[in-house]
Design a protein around this motif. Structure first.
Motif, short mmCIF file in Angstrom:
data_model
loop_
_atom_site.label_atom_id
_atom_site.label_comp_id
_atom_site.label_asym_id
_atom_site.label_seq_id
_atom_site.Cartn_x
_atom_site.Cartn_y
_atom_site.Cartn_z
N PHE A 5 -100.89 -39.04 72.09
CA PHE A 5 -102.00 -39.99 72.27
C PHE A 5 -102.99 -39.49 73.31
CE2 PHE A 5 -99.08 -43.38 70.53
CZ PHE A 5 -99.78 -43.51 69.34
N ILE A 6 -102.49 -38.89 74.38
CA ILE A 6 -103.38 -38.33 75.40
C ILE A 6 -104.19 -37.19 74.80
CG2 ILE A 6 -103.44 -37.03 77.56
CD1 ILE A 6 -101.05 -38.73 78.47
N LEU A 7 -103.58 -36.34 74.02
CA LEU A 7 -104.28 -35.22 73.38
C LEU A 7 -105.35 -35.74 72.42
CD1 LEU A 7 -104.48 -32.16 72.91
CD2 LEU A 7 -102.86 -32.46 71.05
N ILE A 8 -105.03 -36.75 71.64
CA ILE A 8 -106.00 -37.33 70.71
C ILE A 8 -107.18 -37.92 71.48
CG2 ILE A 8 -106.39 -39.20 69.05
CD1 ILE A 8 -103.52 -38.68 68.04
N GLY A 9 -106.90 -38.59 72.60
CA GLY A 9 -107.97 -39.15 73.42
C GLY A 9 -108.87 -38.08 74.01
#
Length: 63
Positions: A5-9
């Motif tokens: 999720f952090i990478l997608i953000g």
């Protein structure tokens, strides 16, 4: 799961920053009449599609 999720953000933020600079490419169609403006980012969409395709191809190749 949290790292994904952090990478997608982070990817969404980077794409947003790039789109603010790339959003007015030659070939994009703009109609202005009175107080109305209609914008069709055709060339920008093609460029973004090509770049995302290359990124996903490289991601899958080195996975």
């Amino acid at each position: 799961m949290g790292k994904i999720f952090i990478l997608i953000g982070v990817v969404c933020i980077i794409i947003g920053i790039i789109m603010s600079f790339v959003g007015k490419l030659p070939g994009d169609i703009v109609f202005k009449k009175g107080n109305t403006t209609v914008y069709f980012p055709i060339v920008t969409s093609i460029v973004v599609s090509i770049v995302l395709s290359l990124i996903l191809f490289l991601f899958n190749k080195f996975r």
